[in-house]
Design a protein around this motif. Structure first.
Motif, mmCIF file in Angstrom:
data_model
loop_
_atom_site.group_PDB
_atom_site.id
_atom_site.type_symbol
_atom_site.label_atom_id
_atom_site.label_comp_id
_atom_site.label_asym_id
_atom_site.label_seq_id
_atom_site.Cartn_x
_atom_site.Cartn_y
_atom_site.Cartn_z
ATOM 1 N N TRP A 55 -35.137 -51.922 -48.132
ATOM 2 C CA TRP A 55 -33.913 -52.685 -47.908
ATOM 3 C C TRP A 55 -32.721 -52.019 -48.604
ATOM 4 O O TRP A 55 -31.595 -52.049 -48.107
ATOM 5 C CB TRP A 55 -34.081 -54.126 -48.382
ATOM 6 N N LEU A 100 -26.573 -57.587 -38.143
ATOM 7 C CA LEU A 100 -26.459 -57.648 -36.669
ATOM 8 C C LEU A 100 -25.042 -57.291 -36.226
ATOM 9 O O LEU A 100 -24.850 -56.496 -35.311
ATOM 10 C CB LEU A 100 -26.787 -59.064 -36.169
ATOM 11 N N ALA A 101 -24.068 -57.874 -36.910
ATOM 12 C CA ALA A 101 -22.668 -57.628 -36.538
ATOM 13 C C ALA A 101 -22.295 -56.173 -36.797
ATOM 14 O O ALA A 101 -21.558 -55.555 -36.023
ATOM 15 C CB ALA A 101 -21.748 -58.559 -37.325
ATOM 16 N N TYR A 127 -37.700 -68.506 -44.657
ATOM 17 C CA TYR A 127 -38.508 -67.465 -45.300
ATOM 18 C C TYR A 127 -39.722 -67.972 -46.067
ATOM 19 O O TYR A 127 -40.581 -67.190 -46.430
ATOM 20 C CB TYR A 127 -37.619 -66.637 -46.241
ATOM 21 N N HIS A 130 -34.222 -64.378 -33.392
ATOM 22 C CA HIS A 130 -35.009 -63.240 -33.870
ATOM 23 C C HIS A 130 -35.498 -62.402 -32.691
ATOM 24 O O HIS A 130 -35.395 -61.176 -32.698
ATOM 25 C CB HIS A 130 -36.184 -63.759 -34.688
ATOM 26 N N ASP A 178 -32.257 -70.472 -46.444
ATOM 27 C CA ASP A 178 -33.295 -69.439 -46.473
ATOM 28 C C ASP A 178 -34.679 -69.996 -46.825
ATOM 29 O O ASP A 178 -35.687 -69.425 -46.419
ATOM 30 C CB ASP A 178 -32.909 -68.329 -47.456
ATOM 31 N N LEU A 184 -26.726 -63.267 -32.382
ATOM 32 C CA LEU A 184 -25.876 -63.731 -33.481
ATOM 33 C C LEU A 184 -25.538 -65.215 -33.341
ATOM 34 O O LEU A 184 -25.539 -65.952 -34.332
ATOM 35 C CB LEU A 184 -24.576 -62.924 -33.507
ATOM 36 N N ASP A 244 -43.201 -60.189 -40.344
ATOM 37 C CA ASP A 244 -42.125 -59.207 -40.288
ATOM 38 C C ASP A 244 -40.868 -59.779 -40.961
ATOM 39 O O ASP A 244 -40.322 -59.203 -41.902
ATOM 40 C CB ASP A 244 -41.863 -58.911 -38.802
ATOM 41 N N TRP A 265 -34.160 -52.496 -39.744
ATOM 42 C CA TRP A 265 -34.257 -53.569 -40.735
ATOM 43 C C TRP A 265 -33.701 -54.906 -40.252
ATOM 44 O O TRP A 265 -33.690 -55.882 -41.013
ATOM 45 C CB TRP A 265 -33.584 -53.141 -42.051
ATOM 46 N N LEU A 266 -33.263 -54.979 -39.001
ATOM 47 C CA LEU A 266 -32.683 -56.238 -38.513
ATOM 48 C C LEU A 266 -33.677 -57.388 -38.585
ATOM 49 O O LEU A 266 -33.333 -58.493 -38.969
ATOM 50 C CB LEU A 266 -32.240 -56.082 -37.055
ATOM 51 N N THR A 267 -34.916 -57.128 -38.202
ATOM 52 C CA THR A 267 -35.897 -58.218 -38.167
ATOM 53 C C THR A 267 -36.450 -58.510 -39.559
ATOM 54 O O THR A 267 -37.162 -59.486 -39.744
ATOM 55 C CB THR A 267 -37.079 -57.877 -37.239
ATOM 56 N N ARG A 268 -36.116 -57.650 -40.535
ATOM 57 C CA ARG A 268 -36.646 -57.869 -41.894
ATOM 58 C C ARG A 268 -35.557 -58.155 -42.915
ATOM 59 O O ARG A 268 -35.823 -58.118 -44.123
ATOM 60 C CB ARG A 268 -37.449 -56.631 -42.325
ATOM 61 N N ALA A 269 -34.344 -58.403 -42.478
ATOM 62 C CA ALA A 269 -33.267 -58.689 -43.435
ATOM 63 C C ALA A 269 -33.698 -59.857 -44.322
ATOM 64 O O ALA A 269 -34.305 -60.811 -43.840
ATOM 65 C CB ALA A 269 -31.987 -59.022 -42.694
ATOM 66 N N PRO A 270 -33.420 -59.774 -45.635
ATOM 67 C CA PRO A 270 -34.013 -60.722 -46.573
ATOM 68 C C PRO A 270 -33.397 -62.116 -46.593
ATOM 69 O O PRO A 270 -34.001 -63.030 -47.147
ATOM 70 C CB PRO A 270 -33.799 -60.044 -47.930
ATOM 71 N N THR A 271 -32.205 -62.295 -46.051
ATOM 72 C CA THR A 271 -31.622 -63.643 -45.952
ATOM 73 C C THR A 271 -30.964 -63.765 -44.579
ATOM 74 O O THR A 271 -30.667 -62.754 -43.933
ATOM 75 C CB THR A 271 -30.532 -63.905 -47.020
ATOM 76 N N LEU A 272 -30.716 -65.000 -44.163
ATOM 77 C CA LEU A 272 -30.086 -65.199 -42.850
ATOM 78 C C LEU A 272 -28.659 -64.661 -42.853
ATOM 79 O O LEU A 272 -28.177 -64.144 -41.841
ATOM 80 C CB LEU A 272 -30.110 -66.682 -42.473
ATOM 81 N N HIS A 273 -27.998 -64.793 -44.005
ATOM 82 C CA HIS A 273 -26.638 -64.276 -44.122
ATOM 83 C C HIS A 273 -26.633 -62.757 -43.928
ATOM 84 O O HIS A 273 -25.849 -62.211 -43.148
ATOM 85 C CB HIS A 273 -26.093 -64.660 -45.500
ATOM 86 N N ARG A 274 -27.544 -62.064 -44.622
ATOM 87 C CA ARG A 274 -27.636 -60.598 -44.479
ATOM 88 C C ARG A 274 -28.006 -60.200 -43.044
ATOM 89 O O ARG A 274 -27.551 -59.187 -42.524
ATOM 90 C CB ARG A 274 -28.693 -60.036 -45.429
ATOM 91 N N LYS A 275 -28.870 -61.004 -42.451
ATOM 92 C CA LYS A 275 -29.287 -60.716 -41.069
ATOM 93 C C LYS A 275 -28.074 -60.752 -40.142
ATOM 94 O O LYS A 275 -27.898 -59.871 -39.306
ATOM 95 C CB LYS A 275 -30.327 -61.763 -40.645
ATOM 96 N N CYS A 276 -27.230 -61.764 -40.304
ATOM 97 C CA CYS A 276 -26.039 -61.879 -39.447
ATOM 98 C C CYS A 276 -25.075 -60.720 -39.703
ATOM 99 O O CYS A 276 -24.501 -60.162 -38.766
ATOM 100 C CB CYS A 276 -25.332 -63.210 -39.688
ATOM 101 N N LEU A 334 -39.719 -59.309 -47.163
ATOM 102 C CA LEU A 334 -39.084 -59.076 -48.468
ATOM 103 C C LEU A 334 -39.171 -60.293 -49.383
ATOM 104 O O LEU A 334 -39.459 -60.163 -50.580
ATOM 105 C CB LEU A 334 -37.621 -58.678 -48.284
ATOM 106 N N ARG A 373 -28.597 -71.110 -39.079
ATOM 107 C CA ARG A 373 -28.019 -71.283 -40.419
ATOM 108 C C ARG A 373 -27.378 -72.664 -40.557
ATOM 109 O O ARG A 373 -27.489 -73.301 -41.598
ATOM 110 C CB ARG A 373 -26.980 -70.197 -40.697
#
Ligand SMILES: [Fe+2]
Ligand SMILES: [Fe+2]
Lengths: 317, 252
Positions: A121, A72-73, B74, B23, B70, B46, B239, A58-69, B243, B53
């Motif tokens: 998700w 990833l961490a 998005y 990405h 976002d 990261l 991809d 789900w890393l490439t599909r995380a719904p916000t940039l914050h969630r993505k970071c 969501l 961001r």
């Protein structure tokens, strides 16, 4: 009868264990103690590494940039846990290559929970909340395990795990306050991950093959059922707070015991997944195998470069 | 004088560069050639998503229209993205990823060093942080170029192929369109054309240390700043944006 005859070394070893002394790599230890630890620690290390796959999905599909970071961490942390544990296991006189080979050969296991697919998700929320939650319960107990390097790696790992659990629960909180579809997504993830999470603690104490000796050697400090109960009690309350329903009609507060009672765990499912026939067993192992094989030329290049440069610097000297 | 729209477009470009590369790097998670390298690549990913961001957050601040970081990641389509093409090219093998990273790191370090001096305080602050990250990125990618180039025949050939396949996308790094010129004149942006000679010198030196050949400048593909992308970007977006597109307007 022969089992009863303990060497002087073994008696001394048990005395140290009973006195809560930590066993260190250079200390004498029974061969079976060493083997048990290698099995358990490598299984733990492989779990951290294989566990990167469902979340990485789900890393490439995380719904916000914050969630993505955050994700990833988190996934990066799990890889780091794998590294600490591999090096801790190496203090027992086995190499990481051998451990990885045992994984590829299907000899070494990893936590069966990672053989379930991360489909939505909300599964990322459920994995953090429940799977990391269960891992923490187990790992807190293992901070007191008798083998020094293992105990110390658990202390280090536990510090990071609470962040993992919080980020997962936070996803569930947000979804359960969201749209109708989001709530349904959260409930569905709980429905699918609840029972496999309970199975993470292993068979009931009466059925557990290795438990008695491991408890005596203080490799394990609390039994499977004790740890499972602790996890159930904390998770039921957390589900309650966000209005999600634990998928167990038999779940009931037992005032006499001061714990929740649960319905029967489907151990045939557990056996099937452990045996290698769960929903994603094949993909998980194939993925690890494929990546390892694909990386071979890179590892070869590093070795070749180092060899050349060592040669050159020796010649120059 | 530059206006608000110009500044917004300029910052957005930098956000797109960062996100798209971040990405691609994130696609290495649990795919690295060994565990330590897997984690190191995630670190770089990261850094880049973190940069995205900051740039997008600043874009939203300039726009002051209720948009957030976002919104830019998005809710825009392929033609709206204005990243340089080299950042969006598919991950490829490890040689391709490290070749791209090295070529971009040499550029980015020089770029951020200038952007640190921007009269725009927010951009200068972001560049300050990015510059420090780039120092580490470049040290890492340079050492990979040397090890792969001067490793085995296979690693050498893979890396040479990757450099050859990437070379035609490097010209775009130094293109100055009207906006770049305006921003540079106002001491807000960077005169990227002026960075090219030093970049060529550095890259040539490293590639020759690594026993690699600098390709001829016989093909060039550009268009990213105008939203003319490779076909790969659309797939990345479908991809990445899944969501937000499937469940619009929700909190996550
Ligand atoms: Fe972990
Ligand atoms: Fe974790």
């Amino acid at each position: 009868m022969s089992e009863e005859v303990k060497s002087e070394q073994e008696v001394l070893f048990q005395k140290r264990i009973d006195a809560e002394e930590k066993i260190e790599p250079k200390d004498w230890m029974p061969e079976k103690y060493r083997q048990t630890l290698i099995r358990q620690m490598s299984q733990h290390a492989h779990s951290e590494v294989i566990g990167m796959q469902p979340e990485g999905n789900w890393l490439t599909r995380a719904p916000t940039l914050h969630r993505k970071c955050i994700l990833l961490a988190k996934v990066q942390d799990e890889g780091g846990h794998g590294l600490y544990l591999y090096s801790a296991a190496e203090t027992l006189g086995i190499s990481r290559d051998e451990l990885v080979k045992a994984l590829h050969d299907g000899v070494a296991k990893y936590a069966s929970i990672f053989n379930y697919p991360a489909l939505t998700w909300a599964d990322i929320g459920a994995i953090g909340w429940l799977v990391d939650g269960a891992a923490i319960v187990n790992q807190i107990s293992l901070q007191r395990t008798s083998y020094g390097p293992y105990a110390r790696s658990m202390v280090r790992i536990c510090k990071e795990e609470s962040f993992h659990q919080r980020q997962g629960y936070q996803i569930m909180v947000t979804l359960s306050q969201g749209s109708h579809e989001q709530k349904a997504m959260a409930q569905d993830a709980l429905d699918r991950f609840w029972w496999p999470s309970l199975m993470m603690f292993g068979p009931h104490d009466a059925e557990s093959a290795h438990s008695a000796q491991s408890m005596k050697w203080k490799i394990k400090r609390q039994s499977n059922d004790q740890l499972r109960q602790k996890f159930i009690d904390q998770s039921v309350k957390q589900a309650d707070v966000i209005g999600l329903k634990i998928p167990d009609p038999a779940l009931k507060w037992n005032a006499d015991r001061g714990h929740y009672d649960i319905g029967a765990i489907d151990w045939s499912e557990f056996a099937r997944v452990i045996k290698g026939d769960g929903p994603c067993n094949r993909q998980r192992l194939q993925h690890h195998n494929r990546v390892h094989a694909e990386g071979a030329w890179v590892r070869d290049a590093v070795a070749a470069y180092e060899a050349k440069h060592k040669q050159r610097s020796t010649r120059a000297a | 004088m530059i206006d608000k729209e110009q500044l917004k477009e300029f910052v957005l470009r930098l956000g797109d560069d960062s996100l798209v590369l971040g990405h691609r790097l994130s696609q290495w998670s649990s795919n690295g050639p060994f565990l330590e390298e897997d984690l190191a690549l995630t670190n770089v990913a990261l850094d880049y998503v973190g940069r995205a961001r900051m740039f997008y957050g600043y874009t939203a601040e300039i726009a002051a229209d209720g948009s957030t970081e976002d919104s830019y990641a998005y809710n825009r389509d392929c033609r709206d993205f204005t990243n340089l093409l080299i950042h969006e090219l598919p991950r490829g093998d490890f040689a391709f990823t490290m070749a791209r990273q090295y070529l971009v790191d040499e550029f980015s370090l020089a770029y951020m060093k200038r952007l640190k001096l921007s009269r725009d305080k927010t951009l200068a602050a972001i560049a300050e942080k990015a510059y420090k990250e780039d120092l580490y990125h470049l040290r890492r990618s340079t050492s990979w170029i040397l090890r792969l180039g001067d490793g085995t025949t296979q690693s050498h050939d893979r890396l040479q192929n990757a450099i050859d396949d990437l070379w035609g996308y490097t010209t775009e790094l130094f293109e100055m369109d009207e906006l770049d010129q305006e921003m540079s004149k106002a001491d807000v942006g960077v005169d990227v054309a002026s960075l090219q000679p030093e970049w060529i010198r550095q890259v040539t030196a490293t590639l020759s240390d690594a026993t690699l050949t600098v390709p001829a400048n016989d093909w060039v593909v550009t268009g990213g700043r105008k939203g003319i992308h490779t076909e790969a970007l659309g797939h990345m977006l479908s991809d990445m944006q899944f969501l937000q597109r499937a469940y619009p307007g929700q909190q996550w």
